[in-house]
Design a protein around this motif. Structure first.
Motif, PDB file in Angstrom:
ATOM      1  N   TYR A  84       0.833  -1.199   0.000  1.00 20.01           N
ATOM      2  CA  TYR A  84       0.000   0.000   0.000  1.00 20.01           C
ATOM      3  C   TYR A  84       0.872   1.255   0.000  1.00 20.01           C
ATOM      4  O   TYR A  84       2.007   1.238   0.486  1.00 20.01           O
ATOM      5  N   PRO A  86       2.158   4.683   1.487  1.00 21.34           N
ATOM      6  CA  PRO A  86       2.272   5.105   2.889  1.00 21.34           C
ATOM      7  C   PRO A  86       1.087   5.927   3.380  1.00 21.34           C
ATOM      8  O   PRO A  86       0.752   5.878   4.578  1.00 21.34           O
ATOM      9  N   TYR A  88      -2.011   5.413   2.830  1.00 23.45           N
ATOM     10  CA  TYR A  88      -3.026   4.471   3.298  1.00 23.45           C
ATOM     11  C   TYR A  88      -2.748   4.077   4.746  1.00 23.45           C
ATOM     12  O   TYR A  88      -3.661   4.058   5.593  1.00 23.45           O
ATOM     13  N   HIS A  89      -1.512   3.761   5.044  1.00 23.96           N
ATOM     14  CA  HIS A  89      -1.164   3.354   6.403  1.00 23.96           C
ATOM     15  C   HIS A  89      -1.335   4.505   7.393  1.00 23.96           C
ATOM     16  O   HIS A  89      -1.717   4.280   8.552  1.00 23.96           O
ATOM     17  N   GLN A  90      -1.085   5.730   6.966  1.00 25.39           N
ATOM     18  CA  GLN A  90      -1.311   6.877   7.848  1.00 25.39           C
ATOM     19  C   GLN A  90      -2.796   7.040   8.159  1.00 25.39           C
ATOM     20  O   GLN A  90      -3.174   7.350   9.297  1.00 25.39           O
ATOM     21  N   MET A  92      -5.050   4.609   8.125  1.00 25.12           N
ATOM     22  CA  MET A  92      -5.396   3.494   8.996  1.00 25.12           C
ATOM     23  C   MET A  92      -4.944   3.767  10.432  1.00 25.12           C
ATOM     24  O   MET A  92      -5.693   3.537  11.398  1.00 25.12           O
ATOM     25  N   THR A  93      -3.744   4.265  10.576  1.00 25.73           N
ATOM     26  CA  THR A  93      -3.214   4.569  11.907  1.00 25.73           C
ATOM     27  C   THR A  93      -4.100   5.569  12.629  1.00 25.73           C
ATOM     28  O   THR A  93      -4.452   5.386  13.804  1.00 25.73           O
ATOM     29  N   HIS A 129     -10.151   2.777   2.961  1.00 24.18           N
ATOM     30  CA  HIS A 129      -9.516   2.160   4.127  1.00 24.18           C
ATOM     31  C   HIS A 129     -10.512   1.861   5.232  1.00 24.18           C
ATOM     32  O   HIS A 129     -10.203   1.107   6.172  1.00 24.18           O
ATOM     33  N   TYR A 162      -2.181   0.399  15.342  1.00 26.56           N
ATOM     34  CA  TYR A 162      -2.243  -0.201  14.009  1.00 26.56           C
ATOM     35  C   TYR A 162      -0.872  -0.759  13.651  1.00 26.56           C
ATOM     36  O   TYR A 162       0.121  -0.038  13.637  1.00 26.56           O
ATOM     37  N   PRO A 164       0.734  -2.965  10.600  1.00 29.35           N
ATOM     38  CA  PRO A 164       0.450  -3.581   9.297  1.00 29.35           C
ATOM     39  C   PRO A 164       1.308  -4.792   8.957  1.00 29.35           C
ATOM     40  O   PRO A 164       1.100  -5.403   7.909  1.00 29.35           O
TER      41      PRO A 164
END
Length: 543
Positions: A84, A86, A88-90, A92-93, A129, A162, A164
């Motif tokens: 993904y 980055p 996206y991960h932010q 999600m976090t 997300h 979170y 991943p």
């Protein structure tokens, strides 16, 4: 330096800038009524984050750089991983840290599930997300049908961390859950599933089969339906087994979807993948339906959030764009359209929040609220999620050609809304589910009508609509053929009752005239000329 006069920018709306997606008395008052007044500041904090230019930019990046499937590493080893962006991960976090995933299940406080619903409703920077966020929340009641498994996983599911990475769930501070039901031969008819689950000596099962849609395939585990010796059953299938070995889950491809681009949806194959039974053998649908009901609630919240965002973008544009000597918002026909869009968004907001309140009370043991939720949620899932795409198309048109351009934000909303009508049961499935539930148990309809009676006497058009709805159930002979019509009326009367009790007179009057008394055309912007457009627009499109 000479600047060509053709490059002067005139009559365009300025950048939207930072705003608060929760700045709405309708939403915040619903929190207070439902016993979650303590969460107003938390919801407002999420709203300010969601409306910030920074978070909206992260959403754009996650959409512009969709996930990539890597089946093998450089040496030829099978890895089955999705990469993904980055951004996206932010996202999600941030969502997990603010308790929009499974955190409410760890709290014992009135209104905590209502508060979580409000946060999801206003968390609008990017919708893709929120699929794993929703599944991580909804999986808990199903897991609790196997208390030993639930006690092991819940603390990490409800964590606000979170993580991943793909590794043994027991070693992670936070977990994300997914769902894997649909197969090639059919989507909603899960009883035709062909995936097999063979019992093993240690009490686990080996699953073999193909799944046509598995969203968020990097989740730590999935609830999966498979045919066990005693019938269709529900299993927990982790990506990584205890001890760190990868489970035999093969990611075959990612779907090239209309929208929802930041979220990976995949086809997967189980090759003797290890899973553990959740609930009873042969009762898989009954087990996983606990998860489906809550993801349906999130569909209603997501559709409503999309309407609210579309209205915000349209309102901002028409306040600043001028034509024929006036701002667009001051042109009578545009006021009519914006007012109609605003009525739809407010009715959906009140309904979504009332359903979340009913869920919160049901979790705390209120059988009446649980009965109301069963019927009103299925009806609202059908109707509100059907209205989302139409609402998005009309709001997009308010911007004219500018709305058809990606950086306006409207195309993303337009592409996203149909998914929420399809996900967790498309229109026919949702409508039939509502009526079939009544065939098994008449209590939800009795509770529903009792709830609707609280609004009678306030407007004769509502009273007439309620009586017409009751007559629909007098002859059950062709009820299945009339399912869409009847369920739509269930949703509209539900919305009307809430507007009459908790909205402004102008909005309630416009809703009763159009949605209930049918003085309305086939498109938005066709309300009666006597409608108080000014009061509705001023309420919805603040400076």
């Amino acid at each position: 330096m000479i600047v060509a006069t053709t490059h002067q920018v005139l009559n365009q709306a300025p950048p939207l800038g930072d705003y608060d997606t929760s700045a709405d008395p309708v939403l915040l008052d619903s929190l207070v009524r439902g016993g979650a007044e303590w969460a107003v500041d938390e919801v407002s904090a999420v709203g300010r984050l969601a409306g910030s230019e920074h978070m909206r930019k992260l959403g754009q990046l996650a959409q512009a750089h969709p996930p990539q499937l890597h089946t093998h590493d450089r040496y030829g080893n099978r890895i089955d991983e999705v990469e993904y962006d980055p951004a996206y991960h932010q996202l999600m976090t941030t969502a997990v840290e603010h308790g929009i995933a499974a955190a409410p299940w760890a709290e014992n406080r009135r209104g905590v599930h209502l508060a979580r619903a409000a946060k999801l409703l206003v968390w609008t920077p990017e919708p893709g997300h929120t699929c794993p966020i929703s599944m991580s929340y909804a999986v808990v009641p199903a897991l609790r049908m196997s208390p030993g498994i639930a006690s092991s996983l819940e603390p990490r599911l409800s964590s606000r961390v979170y993580d991943p990475e793909l590794r043994d769930p027991a070693t992670k501070p936070g977990l994300i859950a997914g769902m894997s039901m649909t197969e090639k031969q059919g989507g909603s008819d899960v009883r035709t599933n062909t995936t097999r689950a063979e019992p093993l000596a240690d009490g686990s099962f080996a699953l073999t089969g193909h799944k046509w849609f598995t969203s968020a395939p990097m989740s730590d585990f999935f609830l999966t339906l498979a045919q066990a010796p005693r019938g269709l059953s529900c299993f927990l299938v982790p990506r990584v087994l205890p001890g760190g070995e990868r489970n035999q889950i093969r990611l075959m491809r990612l779907k090239d979807k209309l929208g929802n681009k930041a979220n990976a949806s995949s086809e997967i194959e189980y090759e003797h993948a290890i899973g553990w039974l959740i609930g009873e053998q042969g009762r898989g649908v009954r087990t996983i339906v606990e998860m489906v009901n809550l993801t349906r609630l999130d569909c209603v919240l997501g559709s409503t959030g999309g309407m609210r965002t579309a209205l915000k973008l349209a309102g901002h544009h028409v306040r600043h764009r001028h034509t024929f000597g006036k701002a667009l918002i001051d042109q009578p026909l545009m006021r009519q359209v914006i007012a109609d869009l605003a009525v739809e968004a407010e009715a959906s907001t009140l309904a979504a929040m009332r359903l979340a309140e009913a869920h919160d009370r049901a979790v705390n043991g209120d059988p009446t609220e649980a009965a109301l939720r069963r019927l009103a949620l299925a009806a609202s899932k059908y109707y509100i999620c059907k209205r989302g795409p139409i609402h998005a198309a009309e709001a997009l048109e308010c911007l004219g050609g500018n709305g058809y351009i990606e950086d306006s934000g409207m195309p993303q909303i337009y592409r996203e809304q149909p998914l929420l009508s399809i996900w967790e049961g498309s229109g026919n499935v949702a409508a039939l589910d509502a009526l079939r539930a009544l065939a098994r148990d008449p209590e939800p309809l009795e509770v529903y009508f009792t709830e609707m009676e609280a609004a009678t006497g306030a407007d004769p058009r509502f009273d007439d609509a309620l009586q017409r709805l009751k007559k629909e159930f007098a002859d059950p002979a062709d009820l299945e053929v009339r399912a869409r019509r009847v369920v739509e009326q269930l949703a509209l009367v539900f919305q009307g009752s809430l507007l009459l009790q908790y909205s402004s007179p102008a909005v309630a009057d416009a809703f009763c005239a159009t949605r209930l008394d049918r003085d309305w055309g086939g498109a938005f912007g066709t309300m009666p000329a006597r409608t108080d457009f000014g009061a509705i627009v001023d309420r919805a499109v603040a400076a």
